[in-house]
Design a protein around this motif. Structure first.
Motif, PDB file in Angstrom:
ATOM      1  N   VAL A 141      49.085   8.882  45.911  1.00  0.00           N
ATOM      2  CA  VAL A 141      48.410  10.163  46.201  1.00  0.00           C
ATOM      3  C   VAL A 141      48.667  10.567  47.651  1.00  0.00           C
ATOM      4  O   VAL A 141      48.920  11.726  47.962  1.00  0.00           O
ATOM      5  N   LEU A 142      48.617   9.565  48.522  1.00  0.00           N
ATOM      6  CA  LEU A 142      48.856   9.844  49.951  1.00  0.00           C
ATOM      7  C   LEU A 142      50.258  10.452  50.149  1.00  0.00           C
ATOM      8  O   LEU A 142      50.427  11.450  50.848  1.00  0.00           O
TER       9      LEU A 142
ATOM     10  N   ILE B 101      41.136   7.222  55.890  1.00  0.00           N
ATOM     11  CA  ILE B 101      41.315   8.042  54.673  1.00  0.00           C
ATOM     12  C   ILE B 101      42.382   7.404  53.787  1.00  0.00           C
ATOM     13  O   ILE B 101      42.219   7.260  52.579  1.00  0.00           O
ATOM     14  N   ALA B 102      43.465   6.991  54.463  1.00  0.00           N
ATOM     15  CA  ALA B 102      44.575   6.400  53.714  1.00  0.00           C
ATOM     16  C   ALA B 102      44.140   5.127  53.007  1.00  0.00           C
ATOM     17  O   ALA B 102      44.637   4.801  51.923  1.00  0.00           O
ATOM     18  N   GLY B 103      43.180   4.406  53.621  1.00  0.00           N
ATOM     19  CA  GLY B 103      42.701   3.167  53.011  1.00  0.00           C
ATOM     20  C   GLY B 103      41.898   3.430  51.751  1.00  0.00           C
ATOM     21  O   GLY B 103      41.844   2.585  50.847  1.00  0.00           O
ATOM     22  N   ASP B 104      41.243   4.628  51.719  1.00  0.00           N
ATOM     23  CA  ASP B 104      40.374   4.935  50.576  1.00  0.00           C
ATOM     24  C   ASP B 104      41.144   5.466  49.368  1.00  0.00           C
ATOM     25  O   ASP B 104      40.655   5.434  48.250  1.00  0.00           O
ATOM     26  N   ILE B 105      42.339   6.056  49.609  1.00  0.00           N
ATOM     27  CA  ILE B 105      43.073   6.623  48.457  1.00  0.00           C
ATOM     28  C   ILE B 105      44.355   5.832  48.208  1.00  0.00           C
ATOM     29  O   ILE B 105      44.854   5.138  49.109  1.00  0.00           O
TER      30      ILE B 105
ATOM     31  N   ALA C 246      49.338  14.968  66.410  1.00  0.00           N
ATOM     32  CA  ALA C 246      48.086  15.054  65.655  1.00  0.00           C
ATOM     33  C   ALA C 246      47.815  13.737  64.947  1.00  0.00           C
ATOM     34  O   ALA C 246      46.681  13.227  64.912  1.00  0.00           O
ATOM     35  N   GLY C 247      48.881  13.157  64.393  1.00  0.00           N
ATOM     36  CA  GLY C 247      48.750  11.876  63.686  1.00  0.00           C
ATOM     37  C   GLY C 247      48.271  10.766  64.626  1.00  0.00           C
ATOM     38  O   GLY C 247      47.438   9.927  64.268  1.00  0.00           O
ATOM     39  N   TRP C 248      48.809  10.801  65.877  1.00  0.00           N
ATOM     40  CA  TRP C 248      48.439   9.783  66.874  1.00  0.00           C
ATOM     41  C   TRP C 248      46.969   9.941  67.279  1.00  0.00           C
ATOM     42  O   TRP C 248      46.229   8.950  67.357  1.00  0.00           O
ATOM     43  N   ILE C 249      46.565  11.190  67.510  1.00  0.00           N
ATOM     44  CA  ILE C 249      45.175  11.449  67.933  1.00  0.00           C
ATOM     45  C   ILE C 249      44.198  11.063  66.814  1.00  0.00           C
ATOM     46  O   ILE C 249      43.172  10.415  67.069  1.00  0.00           O
ATOM     47  N   PHE C 250      44.507  11.480  65.618  1.00  0.00           N
ATOM     48  CA  PHE C 250      43.582  11.206  64.501  1.00  0.00           C
ATOM     49  C   PHE C 250      44.003   9.963  63.706  1.00  0.00           C
ATOM     50  O   PHE C 250      43.717   9.857  62.513  1.00  0.00           O
ATOM     51  N   LYS C 251      44.633   9.069  64.419  1.00  0.00           N
ATOM     52  CA  LYS C 251      45.185   7.875  63.784  1.00  0.00           C
ATOM     53  C   LYS C 251      44.104   7.102  63.007  1.00  0.00           C
ATOM     54  O   LYS C 251      44.282   6.757  61.830  1.00  0.00           O
ATOM     55  N   ALA C 252      42.985   6.867  63.700  1.00  0.00           N
ATOM     56  CA  ALA C 252      41.932   6.048  63.106  1.00  0.00           C
ATOM     57  C   ALA C 252      41.374   6.710  61.836  1.00  0.00           C
ATOM     58  O   ALA C 252      41.232   6.046  60.790  1.00  0.00           O
TER      59      ALA C 252
END
Lengths: 143, 192
Positions: free
Chosen positions: A110-111, A102-106, A91-97
């Motif tokens: 928190v991540l 999201i990770a860049g915004d928080i 799932a992480g690989w598919i939704f990597k982008a």
């Protein structure tokens, strides 16, 4: 005759009269009351010796239990953990982008908290399900 | 399978064979000890289904812990000890009494007011004794049959029950007295 043998002496005489002191033998021979007590005990001991053994042959029963094929080692927990891990990685690989954006915004902290709590809940729930499943299967083993 | 113990093997040989994976040897151990285990479990536990479960449990425990048997005692008394402890734990779980709660009777001269009745051997007496022994506390029943039926010594009984010899003797004294009084009482009742 007034001084009869004690209960303990009567029992001893009934079990092993030959090895009792001479005075005891003489008393029992002379005292009808004590002789009756001795005879009663001897009769009871004899009958106890002939009582039926309350449990019959158990060899086959025990050996059947012992010979029952052992259950194969349960790998379900390992399969579950590996499967869940692979699923999450996939799932992480598919939704990597999306995840990276999201990770860049928080913030990093928190991540870590969000991911950590999610993984923790998944593991605890999964283990609970496995324990419950094993318990139910064990209860179903009516043999 | 026929568990014939005609060719007698020593305890040590039997244990070694079982530990090497010979299940047949374990069958021989069960065959050799089942009467003793049956007496212990049969006298301590009154319910037939419970007895069956406990006996299976005793032998599964024996099988599991056989590698820990150090030959300090006879194999039969070691298994007897497992049977006894299993029964005691079962009775404790069910909150059932193991021994009587009456005080130790004095070794005074017995009461002859009504105690001179002589018992007469016969089927009736055998039936009375079989029924009356069942009324005794579990430990008393077991001690009586181990001593008077199985012919075990105080020392063997001590190894099975982990009780001191003095305690076994006093329990046996009480058990015999209680049984005799109970049998006489029933015997008189039946005569009336």
């Amino acid at each position: 005759m007034t001084d009869h043998l004690s209960e303990a002496a009567i029992q001893q005489y009934a079990m092993d009269g030959e090895n009792c002191p001479a005075w005891m033998r003489e008393h029992v021979e002379a005292c009808e009351a004590c002789r009756i007590q001795v005879d009663n005990y001897r009769l009871i001991f004899k009958e106890v010796g002939q009582l039926e053994v309350p449990v019959a042959d158990v060899v086959e029963l025990v050996m059947m239990k012992l010979d029952r094929p052992r259950l194969k080692r349960d790998w379900s927990l390992v399969y579950w953990l590996v499967g869940t891990g692979l699923l999450m990685l996939g799932a992480g690989w598919i939704f990597k982008a999306s995840l990276l954006s999201i990770a860049g915004d928080i913030s990093g902290l928190v991540l870590y908290v969000v991911v950590g709590v999610s993984v923790g809940i998944a593991i605890v729930r999964g283990l609970g399900m496995i324990v419950q499943y094993r318990h139910q299967i064990k209860n179903l083993d009516l043999s | 399978m026929n568990y014939n113990s005609a060719n007698r093997l020593s305890d040590k040989q039997l244990v070694e064979r079982v530990l090497r994976g010979d299940h047949h040897a374990f069958g021989l151990i069960v065959k050799d000890t089942q009467k003793l285990v049956g007496q212990i479990v049969g006298r301590m536990i009154s319910h037939a289904e419970d007895r069956k479960d406990i006996i299976q449990d005793v032998y599964l425990k024996t099988f599991k812990h056989l590698s820990g048997f150090r030959h300090a005692a006879k194999l039969s008394t070691w298994i007897g000890n497992i049977a006894y402890n299993t029964c005691i734990n079962f009775l404790k779980r069910r909150r059932l009494r193991v021994v009587g709660d009456e005080g130790f009777p004095e070794a005074a001269a017995h009461d002859y007011d009504g105690g001179t009745e002589a018992l007469i051997e016969g089927r009736e007496l055998a039936g009375i004794i079989a029924a009356r022994i069942e009324e005794l506390p579990p430990l008393y029943k077991m001690l009586l049959v181990l001593f008077h039926q199985e012919g075990l010594s105080y020392s063997d009984i001590g190894q099975i029950t982990s009780l001191p010899e003095g305690t076994i003797k006093s329990y046996l004294f009480r058990a015999r007295k209680q049984l005799k009084e109970s049998v006489l009482m029933q015997y008189k009742k039946d005569e009336l």
